[in-house]
Every structure is written in C-alpha cells, then in structure tokens.
Design a protein around this motif. Sequence first.
Motif, PDB file in Angstrom:
ATOM      1  N   UNK A  70      56.846 -24.404 105.729  1.00 49.58           N
ATOM      2  CA  UNK A  70      56.863 -25.700 106.626  1.00 49.58           C
ATOM      3  C   UNK A  70      55.382 -25.959 107.398  1.00 49.58           C
ATOM      4  N   UNK A  71      54.932 -24.848 107.604  1.00 51.80           N
ATOM      5  CA  UNK A  71      53.304 -25.010 108.384  1.00 51.80           C
ATOM      6  C   UNK A  71      52.340 -25.448 107.219  1.00 51.80           C
ATOM      7  N   UNK A  72      52.368 -25.173 105.952  1.00 45.35           N
ATOM      8  CA  UNK A  72      51.463 -25.517 105.142  1.00 45.35           C
ATOM      9  C   UNK A  72      51.613 -27.086 104.720  1.00 45.35           C
ATOM     10  N   UNK A  73      52.856 -27.584 104.902  1.00 44.82           N
ATOM     11  CA  UNK A  73      53.121 -28.808 104.536  1.00 44.82           C
ATOM     12  C   UNK A  73      52.803 -29.666 105.770  1.00 44.82           C
ATOM     13  N   UNK A  74      53.150 -29.202 107.074  1.00 50.40           N
ATOM     14  CA  UNK A  74      52.836 -29.901 108.090  1.00 50.40           C
ATOM     15  C   UNK A  74      51.297 -30.152 108.258  1.00 50.40           C
ATOM     16  N   UNK A  75      50.563 -28.844 108.012  1.00 48.29           N
ATOM     17  CA  UNK A  75      48.944 -29.050 108.225  1.00 48.29           C
ATOM     18  C   UNK A  75      48.571 -30.212 107.143  1.00 48.29           C
TER      19      UNK A  75
END
Length: 210
Positions: free
Chosen positions: A113-118
């Motif tokens: 989720x963090x990778x996609x959000x970034x």
Amino acid sequence: MIRVAIADDHRVVRVGLEQLLATFDDVELVGIADGGEATVALCSTEHPDVLLLDLSMPDLDGIEVTKRLGTASPDTRVVVFTSFSDRDQIVQAVDAGAIGYLLKDAEPDAIHDAIRAAARGESPLDPKAAAELLASRSQRRPAATVELTPRERDVLALVIAGDANKQIARKLGISEKTVKGHLTNLFQRIGVADRTQAALWAEREGIFRS
C-alpha cells in the motif's frame, strides 16, 4: 507498473524485500543497492518511481542520499524503510525530501500500500512515525506567523487547484525543478509533509480568502 528500487546494507532485508516485491503484480524491481553512494548511482541511472531506503548505510546515510536525489533523480519518491522511529530521524528524513516513512516490522500489505501511495504522490507514514512527526510540527512556530513569498503563493494556489508540478512550471514559466524547490521550502516553513497537508493548511489559515 511501478518501478521500485531497494537500498539496504543488510542482505537478509534486501533478499526479503526482493522476494516480497516479486509477489506484487503491479511492481517491477529495477535495482538493489547496499550503500549510499551506490543508491545515488542506481537512481541516477534507473530513475525508479519509488525507492525503499534504509537510513543506516555505509558511506552515505539515508538522509544524505535523499538530499542528493533531489538533484540526481528528482522524480524518485523516497520511502524510508528503517528500524528507527526516533523523532529527529523522522523529521530529518521528511525535511530532506522523503515522501514516506515505514518501519521494518510493517506487514506485507502495508508495504504494498505504501509503494502504491508513494507512486501516486501521497505520503505513506507508519502510525508511530506520523505521531512523532505531528508532535514535532506542533512545536514549530504558529502558522499565522509564516509569511509566504509571492512566488510561493503562486505555487501554492496552483497546488490547491490540483495542478501537477509540470503544469505549475508551464503556467508560471519556470522549470519543474524550480517548482519542486519552492514546494520543498514551503513545506518546511509551514510544517507539512505533502501537497494535501499544504492545501489544508492554506484553507485553515485563510491564505487566499479575500
């Protein structure tokens, strides 16, 4: 596909992340580095969308790497991936230009989720890191005492309008790198971490109210 690079001086972490990223169907691993200098060189060549970056590395620490990437690979979004939840480390990383901060005990789904959000330009923050960052920001001078330069006001107005950096650069007749520099200075001065928080700050303070 989201192009991701990994930077960590521990082989076990690098291998674990490599294996984890291979399970994400929307992520492509474009490089792995085990030191700060190697990370800057990797990003200068591959220009990944997202860099998962450890803070503690040989030759250059993660904070210095983040600063250098502002010039070497300005479109790479740095997500710190570390064991540290120390307030000073978090604030320094964000002020250096990191867009997110994750702890190494994060669940696989949280990392994905963090990778996609970034990649979307958002700021993924571990709850512990977010709490420390907010505590630090609350100790800064009140927003009402912050005076924006005319150019910062122009940039902020276009951020609120939803324009991307490239659009802002075109409308103001300046380079995209200059836009990013204004945003970095602006975020630091008003005590926010991303565009959304900056827009909320402007609304709360009535910056553009007649």
